[in-house]
Design a protein around this motif. Structure first.
Motif, mmCIF file in Angstrom:
data_model
loop_
_atom_site.group_PDB
_atom_site.id
_atom_site.type_symbol
_atom_site.label_atom_id
_atom_site.label_comp_id
_atom_site.label_asym_id
_atom_site.label_seq_id
_atom_site.Cartn_x
_atom_site.Cartn_y
_atom_site.Cartn_z
ATOM 1 N N GLY A 300 18.757 -2.007 -23.613
ATOM 2 C CA GLY A 300 18.016 -3.196 -23.212
ATOM 3 C C GLY A 300 16.705 -2.922 -22.509
ATOM 4 N N ASP A 301 16.393 -1.635 -22.255
ATOM 5 C CA ASP A 301 15.143 -1.251 -21.595
ATOM 6 C C ASP A 301 14.885 -2.041 -20.306
ATOM 7 O OD1 ASP A 301 12.768 0.174 -21.250
ATOM 8 O OD2 ASP A 301 11.587 -1.317 -22.348
ATOM 9 N N PRO A 302 15.818 -1.995 -19.340
ATOM 10 C CA PRO A 302 15.599 -2.728 -18.088
ATOM 11 C C PRO A 302 14.493 -2.103 -17.248
ATOM 12 C CG PRO A 302 17.523 -1.316 -17.893
ATOM 13 C CD PRO A 302 17.075 -1.225 -19.334
ATOM 14 N N VAL A 303 13.976 -2.873 -16.319
ATOM 15 C CA VAL A 303 13.036 -2.350 -15.321
ATOM 16 C C VAL A 303 13.875 -1.675 -14.238
ATOM 17 C CG1 VAL A 303 11.245 -2.908 -13.643
ATOM 18 C CG2 VAL A 303 11.396 -4.196 -15.794
ATOM 19 N N VAL A 304 13.767 -0.355 -14.131
ATOM 20 C CA VAL A 304 14.570 0.412 -13.175
ATOM 21 C C VAL A 304 13.661 0.947 -12.080
ATOM 22 C CG1 VAL A 304 16.193 2.314 -12.852
ATOM 23 C CG2 VAL A 304 16.175 1.052 -15.021
ATOM 24 N N VAL A 305 13.974 0.603 -10.831
ATOM 25 C CA VAL A 305 13.171 1.059 -9.695
ATOM 26 C C VAL A 305 14.100 1.574 -8.607
ATOM 27 C CG1 VAL A 305 11.225 -0.494 -10.137
ATOM 28 C CG2 VAL A 305 13.134 -1.285 -8.727
ATOM 29 N N GLN A 306 13.560 2.433 -7.761
ATOM 30 C CA GLN A 306 14.374 2.921 -6.643
ATOM 31 C C GLN A 306 14.591 1.801 -5.622
ATOM 32 O OE1 GLN A 306 13.001 6.611 -4.699
ATOM 33 N NE2 GLN A 306 15.076 7.323 -5.099
ATOM 34 N N PHE A 307 13.524 1.082 -5.318
ATOM 35 C CA PHE A 307 13.611 -0.083 -4.436
ATOM 36 C C PHE A 307 12.792 -1.211 -5.053
ATOM 37 C CE2 PHE A 307 14.154 3.492 -1.477
ATOM 38 C CZ PHE A 307 15.345 3.131 -0.856
ATOM 39 N N ALA A 308 13.211 -2.436 -4.795
ATOM 40 C CA ALA A 308 12.460 -3.610 -5.251
ATOM 41 C C ALA A 308 12.132 -4.491 -4.056
ATOM 42 C CB ALA A 308 13.277 -4.399 -6.274
ATOM 43 N N PRO A 309 11.041 -5.258 -4.128
ATOM 44 C CA PRO A 309 10.770 -6.265 -3.093
ATOM 45 C C PRO A 309 11.753 -7.431 -3.300
ATOM 46 C CG PRO A 309 9.109 -6.385 -4.813
ATOM 47 C CD PRO A 309 9.982 -5.224 -5.162
ATOM 48 N N GLN A 310 12.934 -7.296 -2.723
ATOM 49 C CA GLN A 310 14.069 -8.151 -3.083
ATOM 50 C C GLN A 310 13.779 -9.639 -2.925
ATOM 51 O OE1 GLN A 310 18.198 -6.849 -2.657
ATOM 52 N NE2 GLN A 310 18.436 -8.417 -1.087
ATOM 53 N N LEU A 311 13.195 -10.017 -1.813
ATOM 54 C CA LEU A 311 12.948 -11.438 -1.583
ATOM 55 C C LEU A 311 12.009 -12.015 -2.645
ATOM 56 C CD1 LEU A 311 12.557 -11.456 2.309
ATOM 57 C CD2 LEU A 311 14.542 -12.164 0.983
ATOM 58 N N GLU A 312 11.011 -11.237 -3.039
ATOM 59 C CA GLU A 312 10.056 -11.724 -4.036
ATOM 60 C C GLU A 312 10.679 -11.776 -5.430
ATOM 61 O OE1 GLU A 312 7.147 -13.006 -3.146
ATOM 62 O OE2 GLU A 312 7.879 -12.590 -1.136
ATOM 63 N N VAL A 313 11.495 -10.769 -5.773
ATOM 64 C CA VAL A 313 12.147 -10.771 -7.083
ATOM 65 C C VAL A 313 13.136 -11.927 -7.186
ATOM 66 C CG1 VAL A 313 13.630 -9.466 -8.658
ATOM 67 C CG2 VAL A 313 11.814 -8.297 -7.407
ATOM 68 N N LEU A 314 13.874 -12.184 -6.114
ATOM 69 C CA LEU A 314 14.862 -13.266 -6.149
ATOM 70 C C LEU A 314 14.210 -14.635 -6.357
ATOM 71 C CD1 LEU A 314 17.365 -12.128 -3.374
ATOM 72 C CD2 LEU A 314 17.869 -12.425 -5.811
ATOM 73 N N LYS A 315 12.976 -14.788 -5.930
ATOM 74 C CA LYS A 315 12.284 -16.059 -6.145
ATOM 75 C C LYS A 315 12.107 -16.360 -7.622
ATOM 76 C CE LYS A 315 9.706 -16.010 -1.776
ATOM 77 N NZ LYS A 315 8.360 -15.881 -1.141
ATOM 78 N N ARG A 316 12.120 -15.319 -8.460
ATOM 79 C CA ARG A 316 11.924 -15.487 -9.900
ATOM 80 C C ARG A 316 13.233 -15.376 -10.685
ATOM 81 N NH1 ARG A 316 6.303 -12.490 -11.516
ATOM 82 N NH2 ARG A 316 5.187 -12.731 -9.541
ATOM 83 N N ALA A 317 14.324 -15.052 -10.004
ATOM 84 C CA ALA A 317 15.554 -14.687 -10.706
ATOM 85 C C ALA A 317 16.369 -15.904 -11.138
ATOM 86 C CB ALA A 317 16.406 -13.788 -9.818
ATOM 87 N N ALA A 318 17.049 -15.746 -12.265
ATOM 88 C CA ALA A 318 18.023 -16.733 -12.730
ATOM 89 C C ALA A 318 19.421 -16.365 -12.282
ATOM 90 C CB ALA A 318 17.969 -16.831 -14.258
ATOM 91 N N LEU A 319 19.637 -15.079 -11.964
ATOM 92 C CA LEU A 319 20.959 -14.580 -11.576
ATOM 93 C C LEU A 319 20.784 -13.299 -10.775
ATOM 94 C CD1 LEU A 319 24.160 -14.732 -12.103
ATOM 95 C CD2 LEU A 319 23.725 -12.990 -13.841
ATOM 96 N N CYS A 320 21.689 -13.083 -9.827
ATOM 97 C CA CYS A 320 21.722 -11.831 -9.073
ATOM 98 C C CYS A 320 23.080 -11.167 -9.290
ATOM 99 C CB CYS A 320 21.488 -12.078 -7.587
ATOM 100 S SG CYS A 320 21.587 -10.581 -6.569
#
Length: 416
Positions: A300-320
Motif C-alpha cells: 500500500g506504500d504508506p507514509v512511514v515516519v519515525q515521528f509525526a506531528p500527531q495533533l496536526e495529522v489527527l485534524k485530517r484523519a478519518a481513523l486512528c
C-alpha cells in the motif's frame, strides 16, 4: 505567585501533558520547576521550564531509552511486571534525593503524576500541599471497576465482580514491594503508614484527571477528584518535520503505537497489510524505536515516519489506529476521530475498554491481530457513521471543558 514543583514519569506520554500544564501555570505568573532524571532535562528546558536533575548517578543520561527500549518489545503481564519493577527501582531514589532538592529550591506546592509513587510521601514529609495528575488512565482503585490493565467492560454481575476483586488482589500483591518501601520510609519520617496505599497515597488533596467524565465507567470517586479533560496544546509540542506533500487526498488513516510499546515490528507490518486493502492512505508513525528504512517495501506504500506531528495529522484523519495510550485516545476524540485500538500492556487495555464502551471505536486484542482482523475492524469503523458521530460528541464536549484553566485553578486552590 508560588514556586511549583513538578514530579512526573520520564516518558513522553506523561511529559507532554505535565509540561503543557506547567507552561500554563507559568503564564499565570507562577514559577515552575521540574525535578527529573537527566534524560528529561533537554525536553523540559526546551519547553522554557526550569529543571533540577535528580538521581544523576543512578539514572544517567540514556537510562530511559535503555529501560523503556526493553519494555517496547514486551506485552501483557510481562510488560506490567517489568513496569512495576522500574517503579520499584525509582521509588527508592525519589525518597532519597527529592527532599533535599525540593527544600533547596524553595517549593511551595507539588504537582505529582499519579504514577510517581513516592511523590506524596515526600510532600507529606516536607509538609507541602500537593495535587495529583492522572496523565495515564486514572489509577484510583474501585472494587467494582475492572483494573486498568484489563480490557473488561463495566459489568456488575456476581461472577464479574468476583473476577474484579481477585484481579485487584493480584495487583496489590504485585505492588507489595513498593508499598513496603514507602511504609519503611514513612515510619522513619514519623508519618502514618499506608494500609491501602494505592488510594491512600492521594490523601485528601485534589486530583486532576485528563479524561472527560463521560470517558469513564460509572464509579464512586472522592469530591476532591476532578475530570478536567485533555491537557494538550499544539503550541507546546516540539516541531516535527513531515512529508505533507505525500498526502494525496484519500481518507487518511493515522497509525501510532506510541513512544513506549512500539518495538513489535510485526504489529506495524500487520497494520500496513491490513490497510492496503482499504481505500485510504495510511500514515505510520513508528515512535522512535525503529528505523523507517526497515519498512521501505510495505504493501500500500504508506507514509512511514519515525515521528509525526500527531495533533496536526489527527485534524485530517478519518481513523486512528492506536495502542490505546490515553493521550492518543483523547487527542483523537478531541478531533472527533474514531479509533481501532490494539492495546499492548499497562493501562492501554483499560483505555481500549472505554473506547469500546463509549462506541468510539473497536478493539483488537494483540493475540488476535492479523492483517485480516485489522482490515475488518478498520472497514467496520469507517463504514459505520455511528463511531464518528460518537467521537464528534466527545470533540464537542472536550472543546467546552477549558481544561488547562480548570486544572490551573485546582492547583492554585491548594495555595490558599
Amino acid at each position: 505567585m508560588a514556586h511549583l514543583g513538578f514530579l512526573t514519569l520520564h516518558v513522553m506520554g506523561h511529559l507532554f501533558p505535565m509540561s503543557t500544564l506547567a507552561a500554563h501555570l507559568k503564564s499565570r505568573g507562577h514559577r515552575v520547576t521540574f525535578f527529573a532524571f537527566a534524560d528529561s532535562e533537554a525536553f523540559i528546558t526546551q519547553a522554557g521550564l526550569e529543571c533540577v536533575v535528580v538521581g544523576r548517578e543512578e539514572f544517567p543520561l540514556g537510562y530511559v531509552k535503555r529501560a523503556f527500549g526493553a519494555l517496547s518489545r514486551m506485552s501483557g503481564i510481562r510488560g506490567i511486571r517489568y513496569t512495576v519493577d522500574l517503579l520499584c527501582k525509582e521509588v527508592g531514589a525519589q525518597l532519597a534525593t527529592l527532599p533535599e532538592a525540593i527544600r533547596e529550591a524553595g517549593i511551595d506546592a507539588l504537582i505529582i503524576d499519579q504514577f510517581y509513587i513516592g511523590g506524596s510521601t515526600v510532600a507529606d514529609h516536607l509538609q507541602l500541599p500537593y495535587v495529583h495528575v492522572a496523565n495515564a488512565l486514572l489509577s484510583n482503585v474501585d472494587k467494582k471497576i475492572p483494573p486498568i490493565i484489563f480490557t473488561w467492560s463495566d459489568e456488575r454481575g456476581f461472577i464479574a465482580l468476583a473476577r474484579i476483586r481477585l484481579a485487584h488482589a493480584i495487583i496489590r500483591k504485585m505492588f507489595q514491594r513498593v508499598w513496603d518501601e514507602l511504609n519503611r520510609q514513612r515510619q522513619k519520617w514519623g508519618l502514618p503508614v499506608y494500609t491501602e496505599f494505592l488510594n491512600e497515597r492521594f490523601g485528601a488533596q485534589p486530583q486532576i484527571c485528563q479524561q472527560p467524565r463521560s470517558f469513564e465507567f460509572p464509579r464512586n470517586l472522592p469530591p476532591t477528584f476532578h475530570f478536567v479533560g485533555p491537557l494538550h496544546k499544539s503550541e507546546s509540542r516540539p516541531g516535527t518535520s513531515f512529508p505533507w506533500e505525500r498526502i494525496d487526498g484519500r481518507p487518511l488513516i493515522y497509525a501510532s503505537m506510541g513512544t513506549l510499546q512500539n518495538g513489535l515490528e510485526w504489529v506495524f507490518r500487520a497494520i500496513a497489510e491490513g490497510c492496503a486493502g482499504v481505500d485510504a492512505q495510511l500514515v505510520l508513525s513508528l515512535g522512535g524505536n525503529m528505523d523507517p528504512a526497515q519498512f521501505s517495501q510495505l504493501p500500500g506504500d504508506p507514509v512511514v515516519v519515525q515521528f509525526a506531528p500527531q495533533l496536526e495529522v489527527l485534524k485530517r484523519a478519518a481513523l486512528c489506529i492506536t495502542h490505546a495510550g490515553l493521550n492518543t485516545a483523547l487527542e483523537s476524540l478531541a478531533q472527533g476521530v474514531p479509533m481501532v485500538a490494539i492495546p499492548i500492556t499497562n493501562d492501554q487495555p483499560g483505555v481500549a475498554a472505554r473506547i469500546v464502551w463509549t462506541g468510539t471505536g473497536q478493539l483488537i486484542p494483540l493475540k488476535k491481530l492479523t492483517a485480516n482482523s485489522l482490515q475488518r475492524a478498520v472497514s467496520g469503523v469507517m463504514s459505520n457513521s455511528t463511531y464518528r458521530e460518537n467521537a464528534r460528541r466527545f470533540r464537542d464536549e472536550i472543546a467546552n471543558l477549558n481544561s488547562l484553566e480548570r486544572a490551573s485553578e485546582i492547583v492554585e486552590s491548594v495555595l490558599r
